[in-house]
Design a protein around this motif. Structure first.
Motif, PDB file in Angstrom:
ATOM      1  N   ASN A 174     -32.013 -33.504  72.667  1.00 55.40           N
ATOM      2  CA  ASN A 174     -32.269 -34.954  72.723  1.00 55.40           C
ATOM      3  C   ASN A 174     -31.946 -35.635  71.398  1.00 55.40           C
ATOM      4  O   ASN A 174     -31.410 -36.752  71.371  1.00 55.40           O
ATOM      5  CB  ASN A 174     -33.723 -35.232  73.118  1.00 55.40           C
ATOM      6  N   ILE A 175     -32.238 -34.958  70.274  1.00 55.33           N
ATOM      7  CA  ILE A 175     -31.916 -35.520  68.960  1.00 55.33           C
ATOM      8  C   ILE A 175     -30.402 -35.512  68.752  1.00 55.33           C
ATOM      9  O   ILE A 175     -29.828 -36.471  68.224  1.00 55.33           O
ATOM     10  CB  ILE A 175     -32.602 -34.728  67.828  1.00 55.33           C
ATOM     11  N   ILE A 219     -28.845 -38.465  70.453  1.00 55.87           N
ATOM     12  CA  ILE A 219     -29.065 -39.717  69.711  1.00 55.87           C
ATOM     13  C   ILE A 219     -28.100 -39.802  68.534  1.00 55.87           C
ATOM     14  O   ILE A 219     -27.509 -40.859  68.269  1.00 55.87           O
ATOM     15  CB  ILE A 219     -30.525 -39.801  69.219  1.00 55.87           C
ATOM     16  N   ASP A 231     -31.968 -45.894  64.223  1.00 57.10           N
ATOM     17  CA  ASP A 231     -32.688 -45.006  65.139  1.00 57.10           C
ATOM     18  C   ASP A 231     -32.221 -43.566  64.972  1.00 57.10           C
ATOM     19  O   ASP A 231     -33.036 -42.632  64.986  1.00 57.10           O
ATOM     20  CB  ASP A 231     -32.470 -45.458  66.588  1.00 57.10           C
ATOM     21  N   GLY A 232     -30.912 -43.389  64.787  1.00 51.61           N
ATOM     22  CA  GLY A 232     -30.383 -42.044  64.550  1.00 51.61           C
ATOM     23  C   GLY A 232     -30.975 -41.423  63.296  1.00 51.61           C
ATOM     24  O   GLY A 232     -31.339 -40.245  63.280  1.00 51.61           O
ATOM     25  N   ARG A 233     -31.099 -42.210  62.245  1.00 53.31           N
ATOM     26  CA  ARG A 233     -31.664 -41.709  60.990  1.00 53.31           C
ATOM     27  C   ARG A 233     -33.145 -41.355  61.157  1.00 53.31           C
ATOM     28  O   ARG A 233     -33.621 -40.341  60.638  1.00 53.31           O
ATOM     29  CB  ARG A 233     -31.515 -42.764  59.888  1.00 53.31           C
ATOM     30  N   ILE A 234     -33.880 -42.218  61.863  1.00 54.69           N
ATOM     31  CA  ILE A 234     -35.307 -41.966  62.073  1.00 54.69           C
ATOM     32  C   ILE A 234     -35.521 -40.688  62.878  1.00 54.69           C
ATOM     33  O   ILE A 234     -36.338 -39.823  62.517  1.00 54.69           O
ATOM     34  CB  ILE A 234     -35.969 -43.167  62.782  1.00 54.69           C
ATOM     35  N   GLN A 235     -34.778 -40.556  63.986  1.00 56.01           N
ATOM     36  CA  GLN A 235     -34.939 -39.396  64.850  1.00 56.01           C
ATOM     37  C   GLN A 235     -34.539 -38.104  64.132  1.00 56.01           C
ATOM     38  O   GLN A 235     -35.233 -37.085  64.223  1.00 56.01           O
ATOM     39  CB  GLN A 235     -34.095 -39.563  66.126  1.00 56.01           C
ATOM     40  N   TYR A 236     -33.435 -38.151  63.399  1.00 53.34           N
ATOM     41  CA  TYR A 236     -32.967 -36.950  62.699  1.00 53.34           C
ATOM     42  C   TYR A 236     -33.913 -36.570  61.566  1.00 53.34           C
ATOM     43  O   TYR A 236     -34.273 -35.392  61.401  1.00 53.34           O
ATOM     44  CB  TYR A 236     -31.561 -37.186  62.147  1.00 53.34           C
ATOM     45  N   SER A 237     -34.350 -37.573  60.769  1.00 51.88           N
ATOM     46  CA  SER A 237     -35.229 -37.263  59.643  1.00 51.88           C
ATOM     47  C   SER A 237     -36.599 -36.781  60.120  1.00 51.88           C
ATOM     48  O   SER A 237     -37.222 -35.930  59.474  1.00 51.88           O
ATOM     49  CB  SER A 237     -35.390 -38.491  58.740  1.00 51.88           C
ATOM     50  N   THR A 238     -37.064 -37.307  61.255  1.00 51.79           N
ATOM     51  CA  THR A 238     -38.340 -36.843  61.822  1.00 51.79           C
ATOM     52  C   THR A 238     -38.236 -35.379  62.243  1.00 51.79           C
ATOM     53  O   THR A 238     -39.134 -34.572  61.964  1.00 51.79           O
ATOM     54  CB  THR A 238     -38.736 -37.706  63.037  1.00 51.79           C
ATOM     55  N   HIS A 239     -37.115 -35.052  62.888  1.00 54.94           N
ATOM     56  CA  HIS A 239     -36.886 -33.656  63.276  1.00 54.94           C
ATOM     57  C   HIS A 239     -36.837 -32.755  62.051  1.00 54.94           C
ATOM     58  O   HIS A 239     -37.448 -31.681  62.018  1.00 54.94           O
ATOM     59  CB  HIS A 239     -35.577 -33.540  64.065  1.00 54.94           C
TER      60      HIS A 239
END
Length: 234
Positions: free
Chosen positions: A12-13, A16, A125-133
């Motif tokens: 899913n990441i 994104i 959003d891509g940065r948020i999702q990737y950095s959260t992962h």
């Protein structure tokens, strides 16, 4: 400098991130189209002005020679007069090219402005999702080490003490302060193969100001007007 190693990214990441990268490429194409139109428009306008100035200069020259010759139409005067007329014709034609291109440029400017807003959101959003992962993955691995388990024991001890004395700052506050101190102390390179691609495309000098087209109604009317002009040209 700190080396960052990428591990397998959840599907899913990854989706994104792929969407963000594709959006970046689409926006680059849109911005390049705007730049191309702007440069063509600028070239036509400058050429029109140069031709008009040339016509004026030649006009001054042949009129001066005409008076000096007391009205005699010499070959040189006739050639200069033709040159003046040709230069004026070219000035008008280049200005006509610019006028025909103007609606397409303005419409592209509005389209680029609209796409930039979406572009910012998708990449952010891509940065948020990737950095959260990355943060979750790194924390899980770190806390599974000997040092990480010792850290968890210390946190548990502190929380027990905190229950006995509510005047103490929370463990979360202490950890956050320690992380901030460490971030300020060490030179860290946050770029890796994925993060470095998730970058907002630079603003072109030909894009409209960020506060332009605030009114949806006025912008919609302008788009309809420009599309009407382009329809008449085709």
């Amino acid at each position: 400098m700190t080396e960052v190693t990428n591990n397998k990214i959840p599907e899913n990441i990854a989706l994104i991130i792929k969407n963000a990268e594709e959006n970046i490429q689409r926006f680059v194409t849109q911005r390049d189209r705007l730049t191309n139109l702007a440069q063509r428009l600028e070239k036509h306008k400058k050429t029109a002005l140069a031709a008009e100035q040339q016509a004026k200069n030649v006009g001054i020259a042949w009129r001066g020679k005409f008076r000096a010759a007391d009205g005699e139409l010499t070959k040189e005067i006739r050639e200069l007069k033709r040159e003046e007329a040709d230069a004026y014709d070219f000035a008008q034609e280049y200005q006509a090219l610019a006028n025909e291109l103007q609606p397409e440029f303005e419409l592209c400017q509005i389209q680029t402005h609209k796409q930039r807003s979406g572009h910012h959101n998708v990449v952010a959003d891509g940065r948020i999702q990737y950095s959260t992962h990355r943060l979750n993955d790194a924390a899980e691995k770190l806390l599974n080490t000997t040092e990480g388990k010792a850290f968890l024991v210390a946190v548990k001890q502190y929380r027990t003490a905190h229950q006995e004395s509510s005047d103490l700052p929370s463990s979360t506050e202490i950890i956050a302060a320690s992380i901030d101190n460490a971030l300020n102390q060490y030179e860290l390179d946050i770029n890796d193969s994925v993060w470095s691609k998730l970058t907002i495309v630079d603003r072109s000098e030909f894009e409209a100001p960020s506060n332009a087209f605030k009114s949806v109604i006025l912008t919609t009317r302008k788009v309809a007007e420009l599309e009407g002009l382009l329809g008449k040209q085709s």
